[in-house]
Design a protein around this motif. Sequence first.
Motif, PDB file in Angstrom:
ATOM      1  N   SER A 149      10.937  -1.301  -9.376  1.00 12.48           N
ATOM      2  CA  SER A 149      10.238  -0.222 -10.229  1.00 12.48           C
ATOM      3  C   SER A 149       8.825  -0.563 -10.037  1.00 12.48           C
ATOM      4  O   SER A 149       8.284  -1.804 -10.407  1.00 12.48           O
ATOM      5  CB  SER A 149      10.807  -0.163 -11.486  1.00 12.48           C
ATOM      6  OG  SER A 149      10.307   0.872 -12.382  1.00 12.48           O
ATOM      7  N   VAL A 150       7.891   0.604  -9.628  1.00 12.56           N
ATOM      8  CA  VAL A 150       6.582   0.425  -9.501  1.00 12.56           C
ATOM      9  C   VAL A 150       5.754   1.097 -10.600  1.00 12.56           C
ATOM     10  O   VAL A 150       5.989   2.111 -10.780  1.00 12.56           O
ATOM     11  CB  VAL A 150       6.077   0.990  -8.220  1.00 12.56           C
ATOM     12  CG1 VAL A 150       4.677   0.756  -7.739  1.00 12.56           C
ATOM     13  CG2 VAL A 150       7.080   0.276  -6.918  1.00 12.56           C
ATOM     14  N   THR A 188       0.858  -1.351   0.034  1.00  6.19           N
ATOM     15  CA  THR A 188      -0.062  -0.156  -0.040  1.00  6.19           C
ATOM     16  C   THR A 188       0.807   1.114  -0.084  1.00  6.19           C
ATOM     17  O   THR A 188       0.742   2.261  -0.936  1.00  6.19           O
ATOM     18  CB  THR A 188      -0.964   0.174   1.191  1.00  6.19           C
ATOM     19  OG1 THR A 188      -1.945  -1.200   1.161  1.00  6.19           O
ATOM     20  CG2 THR A 188      -1.928   1.241   1.185  1.00  6.19           C
ATOM     21  N   SER A 189       1.605   1.250   0.901  1.00  5.42           N
ATOM     22  CA  SER A 189       2.877   2.357   1.099  1.00  5.42           C
ATOM     23  C   SER A 189       3.951   2.213   0.181  1.00  5.42           C
ATOM     24  O   SER A 189       4.668   3.530   0.071  1.00  5.42           O
ATOM     25  CB  SER A 189       3.040   2.593   2.326  1.00  5.42           C
ATOM     26  OG  SER A 189       3.960   1.570   3.066  1.00  5.42           O
ATOM     27  N   HIS A 190       4.332   1.201  -0.302  1.00  5.89           N
ATOM     28  CA  HIS A 190       5.525   0.625  -1.217  1.00  5.89           C
ATOM     29  C   HIS A 190       6.918   1.129  -0.118  1.00  5.89           C
ATOM     30  O   HIS A 190       7.840   1.680  -0.749  1.00  5.89           O
ATOM     31  CB  HIS A 190       5.490   1.572  -2.394  1.00  5.89           C
ATOM     32  CG  HIS A 190       4.284   1.358  -3.475  1.00  5.89           C
ATOM     33  ND1 HIS A 190       3.779   2.368  -4.035  1.00  5.89           N
ATOM     34  CD2 HIS A 190       4.009   0.102  -3.632  1.00  5.89           C
ATOM     35  CE1 HIS A 190       2.820   1.568  -4.879  1.00  5.89           C
ATOM     36  NE2 HIS A 190       2.774   0.652  -4.664  1.00  5.89           N
ATOM     37  N   THR A 191       6.692   0.630   1.082  1.00  2.00           N
ATOM     38  CA  THR A 191       7.856   0.822   1.944  1.00  2.00           C
ATOM     39  C   THR A 191       8.307  -0.455   2.384  1.00  2.00           C
ATOM     40  O   THR A 191       7.623  -1.423   2.374  1.00  2.00           O
ATOM     41  CB  THR A 191       7.312   1.853   3.196  1.00  2.00           C
ATOM     42  OG1 THR A 191       6.476   1.194   3.760  1.00  2.00           O
ATOM     43  CG2 THR A 191       7.039   3.125   2.712  1.00  2.00           C
ATOM     44  N   LYS A 246       5.775   4.933 -14.413  1.00  2.00           N
ATOM     45  CA  LYS A 246       6.457   4.516 -13.285  1.00  2.00           C
ATOM     46  C   LYS A 246       5.884   5.635 -12.203  1.00  2.00           C
ATOM     47  O   LYS A 246       5.684   6.789 -12.498  1.00  2.00           O
ATOM     48  CB  LYS A 246       7.776   4.697 -13.408  1.00  2.00           C
ATOM     49  CG  LYS A 246       8.553   4.246 -12.090  1.00  2.00           C
ATOM     50  CD  LYS A 246      10.032   4.544 -12.436  1.00  2.00           C
ATOM     51  CE  LYS A 246      11.023   3.800 -11.314  1.00  2.00           C
ATOM     52  NZ  LYS A 246      12.256   4.036 -11.432  1.00  2.00           N
ATOM     53  N   ILE A 247       5.416   5.006 -11.033  1.00  2.00           N
ATOM     54  CA  ILE A 247       4.791   5.627 -10.011  1.00  2.00           C
ATOM     55  C   ILE A 247       5.701   5.809  -8.669  1.00  2.00           C
ATOM     56  O   ILE A 247       5.416   6.469  -7.698  1.00  2.00           O
ATOM     57  CB  ILE A 247       3.475   5.438  -9.758  1.00  2.00           C
ATOM     58  CG1 ILE A 247       3.330   3.904  -9.367  1.00  2.00           C
ATOM     59  CG2 ILE A 247       2.599   5.463 -10.960  1.00  2.00           C
ATOM     60  CD1 ILE A 247       2.124   3.450  -8.955  1.00  2.00           C
ATOM     61  N   ALA A 248       6.654   4.999  -8.553  1.00  3.54           N
ATOM     62  CA  ALA A 248       7.321   4.881  -7.344  1.00  3.54           C
ATOM     63  C   ALA A 248       8.646   3.912  -7.763  1.00  3.54           C
ATOM     64  O   ALA A 248       8.616   2.981  -8.615  1.00  3.54           O
ATOM     65  CB  ALA A 248       6.697   4.237  -6.290  1.00  3.54           C
ATOM     66  N   GLY A 287      -5.208  -5.695  -9.288  1.00  3.49           N
ATOM     67  CA  GLY A 287      -4.784  -5.528 -10.676  1.00  3.49           C
ATOM     68  C   GLY A 287      -4.201  -4.124 -11.103  1.00  3.49           C
ATOM     69  O   GLY A 287      -4.195  -3.781 -12.313  1.00  3.49           O
ATOM     70  N   ASN A 288      -4.151  -3.212  -9.966  1.00  2.09           N
ATOM     71  CA  ASN A 288      -3.880  -1.643 -10.351  1.00  2.09           C
ATOM     72  C   ASN A 288      -2.519  -1.546 -10.580  1.00  2.09           C
ATOM     73  O   ASN A 288      -2.067  -0.200 -10.848  1.00  2.09           O
ATOM     74  CB  ASN A 288      -4.657  -0.761  -9.327  1.00  2.09           C
ATOM     75  CG  ASN A 288      -5.990  -0.712  -9.422  1.00  2.09           C
ATOM     76  OD1 ASN A 288      -6.505  -1.240 -10.133  1.00  2.09           O
ATOM     77  ND2 ASN A 288      -6.633  -0.327  -8.195  1.00  2.09           N
ATOM     78  N   THR A 289      -1.390  -2.513  -9.968  1.00  4.38           N
ATOM     79  CA  THR A 289      -0.214  -1.797  -9.528  1.00  4.38           C
ATOM     80  C   THR A 289       0.838  -3.187 -10.339  1.00  4.38           C
ATOM     81  O   THR A 289       0.623  -4.178  -9.761  1.00  4.38           O
ATOM     82  CB  THR A 289       0.300  -1.330  -8.337  1.00  4.38           C
ATOM     83  OG1 THR A 289      -0.728  -0.883  -7.791  1.00  4.38           O
ATOM     84  CG2 THR A 289       1.693  -0.758  -8.395  1.00  4.38           C
TER      85      THR A 289
END
Length: 367
Positions: free
Chosen positions: A333-334, A43-46, A342-344, A320-322
């Motif tokens: 790579s997100v 969720t936070s990509h952390t 690329k978003i993150a 299915g969103n990311t």
Amino acid sequence: MLTGIGASAAADTTSSEDPTARDYREYLLTVTRPNQLQVIDMTSHTLLRSCDIPGPFGSGIMVPAADGKTAYVITNIWEDIVGIDIRDCEITFHAAQSSGNETVKSFQSVAVSQDGQELYTVQNPVRLMSDHYEVLEPRLAVFEIADGIGAQPVRTFPVDRRITKIAATGTGEVILGGGDLQAIDPETGDIRVVEPLQNWQRGEEWMTPDAFAMHTQGSQANEYIMPYSTARFTDGEQDMATAEWWWGISRVNLETAESERMEIAPLTEVIMNFVTDPTDDNILYGVFNSVSKIDIATKTIVKEQPLDHTYYTVNVSRDGNTVYAGGTSSDISVHDAETLEKIASIQLPGDMSTSDMRVAVIHDAAP
């Protein structure tokens, strides 16, 4: 096309606009050198935690249990399998496979039964004699997970050589990825062919496929994919220069063990791995020097996004969103699944090399 792939995995999700309303948490798992399991909040990509894995790096191949709480990792230069609780890094399972003068390696192959009771791997044993090596027959080894630290196989069965990635089905079989796609009954050792590859019978018009049995990442879509490349000859001379080159997949629904094999897109560029959108089994994502989005129905690559460097493995969130591109280096790579923009970027403390990148889902979980 198979029905059911992706549908059951997405059935209890809520709107992706409000992740806090979900009754589950998703964690992205991978292994980095020198030898750590990395647990990432999707969720936070952390990065939440780094869990030390006993022994030297193996191949970074792993499988999460169905309940998402434990990841089973091949370690110690492919000789051991350890189970690590991703919530607190506790080691709950350890199978050291080599003993005496017999060295046992498991290349890529680790799977857990869907009831969480058994672990499977294909052992490749070699006996070290005083003046030579004796290569022994490969075997499927079955472990009881409840045996924990010091677990030993409770059953073994002979299998073919060259088997790498495997997966457990809801019907009680284990899919074996080798020359052909097979399934073995881990209670009896009975083997059946799921999809012929090396031994397919499509006439002289088609070249025998070259399958890539490296990574397994489709657990949230409840599937197993074996990618392959092949050529369709356009004349009777089997001329490589005029042949049509194709990417294809053999795909198994892990709930029902139903399978399908198909060409999915022209082979116009290198793609290392594929994963299915859990919400739409007509859409595949691939990765290597770019992230690719493939429409199976039209057999076309409908979108591509160049990457900063080569990535070996790909995965996708449960809604299915990311899309995530990983492996090779020390960053993930997100990307937005719709646009592939690329978003993150997720930075890790070591490089992933050949490691898997898996999704673990824990219901009602705390970080």
